[in-house]
Design an enzyme around this catalytic site. Structure first.
Site, mmCIF file in Angstrom:
data_model
loop_
_atom_site.group_PDB
_atom_site.id
_atom_site.type_symbol
_atom_site.label_atom_id
_atom_site.label_comp_id
_atom_site.label_asym_id
_atom_site.label_seq_id
_atom_site.Cartn_x
_atom_site.Cartn_y
_atom_site.Cartn_z
ATOM 1 N N VAL A 99 0.860 -1.180 0.000
ATOM 2 C CA VAL A 99 0.000 0.000 0.000
ATOM 3 C C VAL A 99 0.897 1.230 0.000
ATOM 4 O O VAL A 99 1.886 1.279 0.736
ATOM 5 C CB VAL A 99 -0.923 0.031 1.237
ATOM 6 C CG1 VAL A 99 -1.852 1.244 1.181
ATOM 7 C CG2 VAL A 99 -1.724 -1.264 1.356
ATOM 8 N N CYS A 100 0.567 2.193 -0.838
ATOM 9 C CA CYS A 100 1.269 3.476 -0.848
ATOM 10 C C CYS A 100 2.762 3.262 -1.100
ATOM 11 O O CYS A 100 3.151 2.518 -1.981
ATOM 12 C CB CYS A 100 0.982 4.196 0.476
ATOM 13 S SG CYS A 100 1.356 5.948 0.522
ATOM 14 N N THR A 101 3.630 3.883 -0.290
ATOM 15 C CA THR A 101 5.074 3.771 -0.499
ATOM 16 C C THR A 101 5.632 2.427 -0.052
ATOM 17 O O THR A 101 6.838 2.196 -0.172
ATOM 18 C CB THR A 101 5.818 4.908 0.221
ATOM 19 O OG1 THR A 101 5.382 4.974 1.584
ATOM 20 C CG2 THR A 101 5.537 6.246 -0.451
ATOM 21 N N ALA A 149 -2.174 2.247 -4.656
ATOM 22 C CA ALA A 149 -1.694 3.624 -4.614
ATOM 23 C C ALA A 149 -1.764 4.175 -3.184
ATOM 24 O O ALA A 149 -1.674 3.428 -2.219
ATOM 25 C CB ALA A 149 -2.491 4.472 -5.596
#
Length: 206
Positions: A99-101, A149
């Protein structure tokens, strides 16, 4: 079914807790948080410390690995011991996810080279530096590697993952039970939609 989510100092809370809320309802699933040294782990916003009783090195294998993002992603992307563990886990997972970074950790471990992937919009250059091709889609599946993202997209990913682990009716039932029916008050949740002044303000949060 063993689902493992590593947490480290300055993790983004919804990256981990959003998918946890969904995946914990998957029949037969156990969701575990792990960390480098058992104890309290502070989130990036500073007010939600989580007690994590298990060191990641205690985990030999898992069915699903889910790596959240947050302020620690640069540190974890340079931690060779942790990256080696991520690679070992990936060898036996049904799905390796982020998730995300958190995708930058997968990238640093060499798991995204040549793949299409997504991440937070502010980390696109970092993702592509690991050999991945960025797409602005909220969830991207490449065989058993799934990236999502920024922050809230982890919930979308978790619902899709629940369907892959069980079936679509079960995933939809989990979505209904958690009443995940987003209707945001503003249509500014992506770079393609946000006004320049909104993007400029958002960049001050990182």
């Amino acid at each position: 079914m063993d689902i493992v989510i590593p947490l480290f100092e300055d993790f983004e809370p919804l990256d981990a807790i959003g998918p946890y809320e969904i995946l914990a309802y998957v029949p037969g699933a156990t969701v575990r948080f792990v960390t480098a040294e058992p104890g309290l782990v502070k989130d990036v916003l500073g007010s939600m410390p989580v007690h994590v009783p298990t060191a990641y090195q205690e985990v030999e294998r898992c069915d699903v690995l889910l790596v959240p993002g947050g302020g620690s992603f640069l540190r974890m992307s340079a931690d060779q011991e942790f990256l080696a563990w991520v690679r070992r886990m990936h060898e036996g997972t049904r799905f390796t996810t982020s998730v995300c970074t958190g995708s930058l950790v997968l990238g640093a471990a060499g798991l995204l080279d040549g793949l299409t992937a997504t991440t937070h919009w502010a980390a696109v250059a970092d993702l592509e530096a690991h050999g991945a091709t960025y797409t602005a889609e909220r969830v991207v599946r490449q065989d058993r590697v799934i990236t999502s993202a920024g922050v809230s997209s982890g919930i979308d990913m978790a619902v899709q993952l629940a369907a892959l682990l069980t079936d679509e009716v079960t995933a939809q039932a989990i979505q209904l039970y958690t009443e995940y029916d987003p209707q945001p008050p503003y249509d500014s949740g992506s770079l393609a939609k946000a006004k320049p002044e909104v993007v400029a303000r958002a960049r001050t949060f990182g």
